[in-house]
Structures are given as structure tokens and as C-alpha cells.
Motif scaffolding. Structure first.
Motif, PDB file in Angstrom:
ATOM      1  N   LEU A 103      -2.888   1.823   0.435  1.00  0.00           N
ATOM      2  CA  LEU A 103      -3.851   1.513   1.489  1.00  0.00           C
ATOM      3  C   LEU A 103      -3.272   1.866   2.844  1.00  0.00           C
ATOM      4  CD1 LEU A 103      -4.976  -2.058   0.300  1.00  0.00           C
ATOM      5  CD2 LEU A 103      -5.819   0.183  -0.462  1.00  0.00           C
ATOM      6  N   PHE A 104      -4.145   2.281   3.763  1.00  0.00           N
ATOM      7  CA  PHE A 104      -3.754   2.608   5.130  1.00  0.00           C
ATOM      8  C   PHE A 104      -4.628   1.791   6.077  1.00  0.00           C
ATOM      9  CE2 PHE A 104      -2.157   6.002   2.591  1.00  0.00           C
ATOM     10  CZ  PHE A 104      -1.028   6.479   3.248  1.00  0.00           C
ATOM     11  N   LEU A 105      -4.005   0.821   6.759  1.00  0.00           N
ATOM     12  CA  LEU A 105      -4.737  -0.156   7.557  1.00  0.00           C
ATOM     13  C   LEU A 105      -4.299  -0.107   9.011  1.00  0.00           C
ATOM     14  CD1 LEU A 105      -4.415  -3.216   5.129  1.00  0.00           C
ATOM     15  CD2 LEU A 105      -6.170  -1.430   5.134  1.00  0.00           C
ATOM     16  N   PRO A 124      -9.856   4.054  -4.456  1.00  0.00           N
ATOM     17  CA  PRO A 124     -10.300   5.356  -4.964  1.00  0.00           C
ATOM     18  C   PRO A 124     -11.264   5.265  -6.144  1.00  0.00           C
ATOM     19  CG  PRO A 124      -7.949   5.424  -4.488  1.00  0.00           C
ATOM     20  CD  PRO A 124      -8.381   3.989  -4.340  1.00  0.00           C
ATOM     21  N   ASN A 125     -11.182   4.183  -6.926  1.00  0.00           N
ATOM     22  CA  ASN A 125     -12.099   4.048  -8.071  1.00  0.00           C
ATOM     23  C   ASN A 125     -13.328   3.202  -7.744  1.00  0.00           C
ATOM     24  OD1 ASN A 125     -10.941   1.558  -7.904  1.00  0.00           O
ATOM     25  ND2 ASN A 125     -10.102   1.525  -9.987  1.00  0.00           N
ATOM     26  N   GLY A 126     -13.532   2.875  -6.454  1.00  0.00           N
ATOM     27  CA  GLY A 126     -14.764   2.212  -6.038  1.00  0.00           C
ATOM     28  C   GLY A 126     -14.714   0.713  -5.916  1.00  0.00           C
ATOM     29  N   ASP A 127     -13.572   0.090  -6.190  1.00  0.00           N
ATOM     30  CA  ASP A 127     -13.459  -1.360  -6.014  1.00  0.00           C
ATOM     31  C   ASP A 127     -13.449  -1.718  -4.530  1.00  0.00           C
ATOM     32  OD1 ASP A 127     -13.297  -1.957  -8.739  1.00  0.00           O
ATOM     33  OD2 ASP A 127     -11.126  -1.609  -8.780  1.00  0.00           O
ATOM     34  N   THR A 142      -8.576   2.894   4.732  1.00  0.00           N
ATOM     35  CA  THR A 142      -8.554   4.025   3.815  1.00  0.00           C
ATOM     36  C   THR A 142      -7.628   3.760   2.640  1.00  0.00           C
ATOM     37  OG1 THR A 142      -8.912   5.531   5.689  1.00  0.00           O
ATOM     38  CG2 THR A 142      -8.089   6.509   3.670  1.00  0.00           C
ATOM     39  N   SER A 143      -7.956   4.364   1.494  1.00  0.00           N
ATOM     40  CA  SER A 143      -7.094   4.286   0.318  1.00  0.00           C
ATOM     41  C   SER A 143      -6.938   5.681  -0.278  1.00  0.00           C
ATOM     42  CB  SER A 143      -7.681   3.332  -0.724  1.00  0.00           C
ATOM     43  OG  SER A 143      -8.903   3.833  -1.227  1.00  0.00           O
ATOM     44  N   VAL A 144      -5.795   5.912  -0.916  1.00  0.00           N
ATOM     45  CA  VAL A 144      -5.546   7.187  -1.587  1.00  0.00           C
ATOM     46  C   VAL A 144      -4.843   6.933  -2.914  1.00  0.00           C
ATOM     47  CG1 VAL A 144      -5.312   8.424   0.611  1.00  0.00           C
ATOM     48  CG2 VAL A 144      -3.263   7.545  -0.551  1.00  0.00           C
ATOM     49  N   LYS A 145      -4.827   7.968  -3.767  1.00  0.00           N
ATOM     50  CA  LYS A 145      -4.022   7.939  -4.982  1.00  0.00           C
ATOM     51  C   LYS A 145      -2.684   8.593  -4.657  1.00  0.00           C
ATOM     52  CE  LYS A 145      -5.671   8.897  -8.948  1.00  0.00           C
ATOM     53  NZ  LYS A 145      -6.286   9.628 -10.097  1.00  0.00           N
ATOM     54  N   ILE A 159      -7.206  11.292   9.277  1.00  0.00           N
ATOM     55  CA  ILE A 159      -7.132  12.150   8.091  1.00  0.00           C
ATOM     56  C   ILE A 159      -7.405  13.586   8.508  1.00  0.00           C
ATOM     57  CG2 ILE A 159      -8.106  12.611   5.814  1.00  0.00           C
ATOM     58  CD1 ILE A 159      -8.854   9.668   5.646  1.00  0.00           C
ATOM     59  N   PRO A 160      -6.473  14.503   8.251  1.00  0.00           N
ATOM     60  CA  PRO A 160      -6.651  15.903   8.659  1.00  0.00           C
ATOM     61  C   PRO A 160      -7.909  16.516   8.069  1.00  0.00           C
ATOM     62  CG  PRO A 160      -4.388  15.510   7.970  1.00  0.00           C
ATOM     63  CD  PRO A 160      -5.174  14.279   7.594  1.00  0.00           C
ATOM     64  N   LYS A 161      -8.571  17.330   8.881  1.00  0.00           N
ATOM     65  CA  LYS A 161      -9.749  18.075   8.454  1.00  0.00           C
ATOM     66  C   LYS A 161      -9.436  19.562   8.545  1.00  0.00           C
ATOM     67  CE  LYS A 161     -12.525  14.544   7.828  1.00  0.00           C
ATOM     68  NZ  LYS A 161     -13.150  14.250   6.534  1.00  0.00           N
TER      69      LYS A 161
END
Length: 489
Positions: A407-409, A354-357, A415-418, A479-481
Motif C-alpha cells: 500500500l502507498f498512503l 489489487p484484487n478488489g478488496d 494506492t495498492s500494487v502487487k 504514478i508515472p504516466k
């Protein structure tokens, strides 16, 4: 503002106040509940969401959503699927119509990726029901024809076989080959190789042997078209850009090569020795290695700020800029970083935090003794790309803690989330799906679906398919839209 006499005051709150409420709702399900209050709130919610998408305001909280598992329905429908909420450990009450009863070759920016028997690629938005049809990947057709016609070719004299294969390659946009005279029996050609070249060749031979083993175990199933693309990543959501421009990059075929297509293109662009200047450079041994055998055995892709980043199975990170007419490729990291990626039971992922790493994740699985076909996750190794002042080239540095990151793999765009934004989401953890598809079909479908707590390394399985669902399209993170034209109760 005068309120209608037949409406309660809270139903007709001012739009600016409702927008403020929406701006602070993070989970998509809360946004959906908001829109279900009344028609006025639904109208405000849709206008708000469309405004966010139109202006690409990715800093708004509800742009980051918690992934759900796309799973079979309770009655095993062939044209509908459900969403499974991993934080609540329950199925959502609605179903989504998905007219493709095959493996999903990827999920990126709201779109599922499917490949049909003619190797035509389709992007499908499961929430709106919209489809985007793309041209077929002709090189996948070459792989199929080569397998189907191999016996016929093998019976031909050497020169005729070469001409036969050359015509087939031209018809399928495959890389050209040069004619080589057949070696005489007993002839031995000696070459002096540098120590680096010998190590590179050893690495390639080891990976090649693993690939050959993969092919041998489930030849029929794994050569179906829906297994021909192992990863697909979009540059943007095609519905976000006003002009609809996007780029789709995929890892395809037995050699795990790269190809991409831009919206409006009639043919795919294959990234090989003739596609760019990358293979003409000579400044380092790892470039020489790529020049000899091409960009093979890719593992994962991400796209950030319009640049694609690709990770290969040995930990080399490449940046690929396809914005112009010439594909620009650069090596970001060195060739040999460790020996963790050589086993068939180890998979590599690339994910942006989420912070760009930029993170490289290695999933290490094990088999039960004497059981090749049932690999289960044992542990995860995580590396962060670090730019050190003392080093000219960035380096992968091992990290033991992700902090407020999950992380979601799987087969999806990693994907990553906080997790602090989502009740029940476990921090410092990795949620994973079973994407060892070269193994799991030997034992009746995917079983390795769980979450790894990096605090103590413990792994818990959070979702299990019924026996009747094991050969249905495997689960994938999506990811829901906030577009729900394709949903039924």
C-alpha cells in the motif's frame, strides 16, 4: 516487410511483435527505455499506450504502476520537481516542470490537485503539462471570511449578527442557519436523550475538541488555501474518456465535509442535508446522528466502478452515487466499530487492493515525550470489508497479512500494487508519507516518510528531506504516466 538498408534488423521488428513485448513490460521505466531505442520503437510504444488508454484495458500489466515520490529537486527549484524511486532509493535523472510552488492537495489518476488563494481548484498533469481549471469552492471562502470578520460580527447585537452571517452564508453557498433567541443568563435547558444519542454526542464532542486543538496549534499556516482540501479523488483520468467526462470529489474545510464537481459544471455540489434523501431516512441511530450534524470529519475517498466510497474518522463507510441528478448515499458499515480513530495522532485511509478488496487502514503515530508537533508512525492496523452471510450489514474484519500487496498512503489517492511485479518492492508492506500537516510544520516540515513491514511491524525511513527543503511543498506519491511532454533532463 522489407527493412530499410541503413537500419539494423532488430530496430524494425514487426509491430505485432513489438506490441507483444510491450504488453509484458510492467514497470513504466522499462516502457520508457523501450521507447528510447529508436524512433520506430517510440512510435510503436506511443500507439500501443494510446490504444490501451482508449479502450480502458486495465487488465494490461503496465496499467498498474509503482508509485514514485514527487520531491524537491537537488537545487530546490521553485518550478520543477523530481521523482524518487523508493525501490532503488534514488532520484530519477529527469525533472518535471510544475508551476505551482504550493502544497499539492491530492493526486488521482495522473493529476495533481492545487488550490489557489481564491480557492479555485486546478487539476494539473505533471507528465503532459495539461491543466484543467475548475470553479472556486465558495464554502472555503466563507470559512476565510468568517475568520477574518469574526471580531466585527461579534460586536453586533444578536439579531444583526445573525443577519450578517446569514448574508455571508448565502453569498458563499454555505448551509443556512435558523435564528435562535439568545439564552438568558442562568437559563438551563434540560432534554432527555437516549443512551445511543448521548454516546453519539460524546463521540462528536471528542472529535470537535481534537479539531479545535488542530486549529489552535498552527492557525496561520493551516488556514492557507493549499491546506483547505485534505483529499481529492477523480472518478477517472480525464484523458481516458473519449468525451472527457469526470467527477472530482474532495474533503474540504475545517469540518472535513464533502463536495464534488462534474466536468462542465459551473459550481460545486456540496453534500449536506439539502443535497439528497439520505438525511430524511430514519431506520437507524447512525443515520439520525448524521442528520443532526451532517457529513463531517471525513477521512478518505476511493472510487470504484463509478461509485465513490467515503470513510469517516469513526470507521463508517458510505457509498455515494453521483451519476444521476440526485445524490444517492448509503451507509455500508455501522457507526461504532472501534475507538481507534478518535486521537489526533491516528489517521484513517481507504484503499482498494489489487484484487478488489476494500481496506481500511489506521495509522497510529506517537509523539516524543513532551513533543506535540513531531508525530512518527508507530504501527498500522488493517481491516478488510467482509460480507458475512450471518450479518445483514458488512463488517470490518482485522487482517494481519496483506500477502503479495503493498500500500502507498499519504496525501494521494490511496494506492495498492502487487510487489511481485516490481523488482525491489517489498510485499506485505505499507509505504507512507508524512501527511500530519497539522503537526509537521511546527517542527519545520514533514519527516515521517518510510515503509512498514507488516511481517514484524518494523518501520524504516526511506527518504529524508534536507533542512533547506522542509518548508517546500511536501512529498506526495504519484504514478508515472506514459506521456512525457513536460520533462527536462
Amino acid at each position: 516487410m522489407a527493412l530499410p538498408s541503413n537500419c539494423s534488423n532488430w530496430a524494425w521488428l514487426p509491430k505485432n511483435l513489438l506490441d507483444t513485448i510491450l504488453d509484458n513490460l510492467v514497470p513504466m521505466m522499462d516502457c520508457i527505455r523501450f521507447s528510447a531505442v529508436c524512433k520506430h520503437w517510440q512510435s510503436v510504444a506511443l500507439d500501443n499506450f494510446q490504444h490501451v488508454r482508449k479502450n480502458h484495458n486495465h487488465d494490461r500489466p503496465h496499467q498498474q504502476q509503482l508509485p514514485f515520490l514527487l520531491v524537491p529537486t537537488v537545487n530546490n527549484s521553485s518550478d520543477h520537481r523530481c521523482l524518487y524511486n523508493v525501490t532503488r532509493k534514488s532520484l530519477c535523472e529527469f525533472q518535471m516542470k510544475i508551476p505551482y510552488n504550493i502544497r499539492t492537495s491530492g493526486y488521482s489518476h495522473g493529476w495533481l490537485i492545487f488550490v489557489d488563494d481564491s480557492f479555485q481548484v486546478t487539476l494539473f498533469n505533471p507528465f503532459s503539462g495539461k491543466s484543467i481549471h475548475l470553479p472556486p469552492l465558495k464554502r472555503l471562502l466563507f470559512e476565510k471570511r468568517y475568520r477574518d470578520e469574526f471580531d466585527e460580527m461579534s460586536a453586533l447585537p444578536h439579531l444583526e449578527r445573525f443577519e450578517y452571517e446569514k448574508r455571508m452564508r448565502e453569498e458563499c453557498d454555505e448551509e443556512d442557519i435558523e435564528y435562535e433567541e439568545p439564552e438568558l443568563e442562568g437559563e438551563l435547558e434540560l432534554e432527555e436523550n437516549s443512551e445511543e444519542e448521548e454516546e453519539a454526542e460524546d463521540e462528536e464532542e471528542e472529535i470537535e475538541s481534537n479539531v479545535e486543538e488542530d486549529e489552535a496549534f498552527n492557525f496561520v499556516r493551516l488556514h492557507q488555501s493549499d491546506y483547505s482540501i485534505v483529499r481529492g479523488v477523480l472518478s477517472v483520468d480525464p484523458d481516458v474518456n473519449m468525451n472527457g467526462d469526470f467527477v472530482l470529489m474532495v474533503i474540504y474545510g475545517l469540518k472535513r465535509r464533502l463536495a464534488f464537481i462534474k466536468s462542465g459544471d459551473k459550481n460545486w455540489t456540496y453534500i449536506d442535508k439539502d443535497a439528497c434523501d439520505f438525511f430524511k431516512t430514519t431506520y437507524a441511530i447512525y443515520i439520525d446522528w448524521y442528520r443532526k450534524r451532517g457529513l463531517w470529519h471525513m477521512a478518505d475517498i476511493i472510487c470504484t466502478n463509478g461509485i465513490f466510497y467515503v470513510l469517516d474518522k469513526l470507521g463508517v463507510l458510505l457509498s455515494i452515487d453521483v451519476s444521476g441528478n440526485l445524490t444517492k448515499i448509503k451507509c455500508i458499515t455501522l457507526l461504532y466499530t472501534d475507538n481507534l480513530s478518535r486521537s489526533i495522532n491516528r489517521k484513517s485511509y481507504l484503499v482498494e487492493s489489487p484484487n478488489g478488496d476494500i481496506l481500511r487502514v489506521i495509522r497510529i503515530a506517537e509523539n516524543e515525550e513532551g513533543d506535540y508537533g513531531n508525530a512518527t508512525a508507530l504501527r498500522f492496523m488493517i481491516y478488510k470489508l467482509v460480507h458475512l452471510d450471518c450479518l445483514e450489514i458488512p463488517k470490518w474484519i482485522k487482517v494481519d497479512c496483506l500477502g503479495d500487496v503493498s500500500l502507498f498512503l499519504g496525501d494521494n489517492h490511496s494506492t495498492s500494487v502487487k510487489p511481485s511485479d516490481f523488482i525491489g518492492c517489498q510485499p506485505n508492506s505499507i509505504y507512507f508519507c508524512d501527511d500530519y500537516f497539522n503537526l509537521y510544520y511546527l517542527h519545520g516540515g514533514p519527516t515521517d516518510i518510510g515503509v512498514c513491514d507488516l511481517n514484524d511491524g518494523s518501520i524504516i525511513r526511506h527518504y529524508s528531506l534536507k533542512h533547506s527543503q522542509r518548508l517546500m511543498p511536501p512529498p506526495i506519491w504519484i504514478i508515472p504516466k506514459f506521456v512525457f511532454n513536460n520533462i527536462s533532463p
